[in-house]
Design a protein around this motif. Sequence first.
Motif, PDB file in Angstrom:
ATOM      1  N   MET A  35       0.828  -1.209   0.000  1.00 14.77           N
ATOM      2  CA  MET A  35       0.000   0.000   0.000  1.00 14.77           C
ATOM      3  C   MET A  35       0.860   1.256   0.000  1.00 14.77           C
ATOM      4  O   MET A  35       0.574   2.219  -0.705  1.00 14.77           O
ATOM      5  N   ILE A  36       1.909   1.257   0.802  1.00 15.02           N
ATOM      6  CA  ILE A  36       2.778   2.430   0.881  1.00 15.02           C
ATOM      7  C   ILE A  36       3.432   2.688  -0.471  1.00 15.02           C
ATOM      8  O   ILE A  36       3.499   3.835  -0.936  1.00 15.02           O
ATOM      9  N   GLU A  41       3.628   5.858  -5.520  1.00 14.03           N
ATOM     10  CA  GLU A  41       3.548   5.904  -6.981  1.00 14.03           C
ATOM     11  C   GLU A  41       2.388   6.777  -7.453  1.00 14.03           C
ATOM     12  O   GLU A  41       2.543   7.589  -8.363  1.00 14.03           O
ATOM     13  N   ARG A  42       1.229   6.627  -6.838  1.00  7.45           N
ATOM     14  CA  ARG A  42       0.065   7.440  -7.236  1.00  7.45           C
ATOM     15  C   ARG A  42       0.299   8.925  -6.953  1.00  7.45           C
ATOM     16  O   ARG A  42      -0.110   9.783  -7.731  1.00  7.45           O
ATOM     17  N   ILE A 112      12.769   9.636  -2.581  1.00  3.31           N
ATOM     18  CA  ILE A 112      12.618   8.780  -3.767  1.00  3.31           C
ATOM     19  C   ILE A 112      11.575   9.391  -4.695  1.00  3.31           C
ATOM     20  O   ILE A 112      11.798   9.514  -5.910  1.00  3.31           O
ATOM     21  N   ILE A 113      10.444   9.782  -4.123  1.00  3.52           N
ATOM     22  CA  ILE A 113       9.386  10.407  -4.934  1.00  3.52           C
ATOM     23  C   ILE A 113       9.929  11.655  -5.621  1.00  3.52           C
ATOM     24  O   ILE A 113       9.763  11.830  -6.836  1.00  3.52           O
ATOM     25  N   GLU A 114      10.584  12.517  -4.858  1.00  5.11           N
ATOM     26  CA  GLU A 114      11.137  13.753  -5.425  1.00  5.11           C
ATOM     27  C   GLU A 114      12.137  13.452  -6.535  1.00  5.11           C
ATOM     28  O   GLU A 114      12.171  14.149  -7.553  1.00  5.11           O
ATOM     29  N   VAL A 132       8.633   4.804  -9.116  1.00  3.52           N
ATOM     30  CA  VAL A 132       8.505   5.129  -7.695  1.00  3.52           C
ATOM     31  C   VAL A 132       8.027   3.934  -6.878  1.00  3.52           C
ATOM     32  O   VAL A 132       8.615   3.604  -5.843  1.00  3.52           O
ATOM     33  N   GLY A 133       6.967   3.291  -7.312  1.00  5.66           N
ATOM     34  CA  GLY A 133       6.425   2.151  -6.569  1.00  5.66           C
ATOM     35  C   GLY A 133       7.449   1.043  -6.371  1.00  5.66           C
ATOM     36  O   GLY A 133       7.667   0.595  -5.240  1.00  5.66           O
TER      37      GLY A 133
END
Length: 143
Positions: A35-36, A41-42, A112-114, A132-133
């Motif tokens: 889920m995280i 990713e979303r 990581i997202i950034e 990302v995911g």
Amino acid sequence: MGGNRDQLVVSAIVSITLPTLRRVIASAEGSGAEMIADVAERYARASIEADYFRTWLESDPERALRLLTSKASPLQRNVVAAFEQLLEDQYPAASAGVPLPLPDLAYLIVRIIESFVFSDLIAGNDPDWTKVGPAVAALLRPG
């Protein structure tokens, strides 16, 4: 963070981004690490696909990076806090299998997202939410 203009811009971005993140969390699939990773990713996808956001980033990339990705950024602080709460709620294995305190793990997820959302500004690569995911899932994989 200097100047009223910067504060106004960041406040506007925060007021749009945090409700988006809350919606992403509410609609995420799975549980635990899965889920995280889905949330990360979303959220990255929503950030990359937001036309207003991309337009602003492209208009002043250096300022955008400074305002959004520094430790002084209210946006980064709020997103890290949201991921820390998500880790507390969804990832009990973190206390046993991950050698980082949850605040550090949440910060690393946000970085990581950034990295993938701002990859055009940082490294000249196209932004890519699809990485990302898997990156977050690899980080959260025990052992």
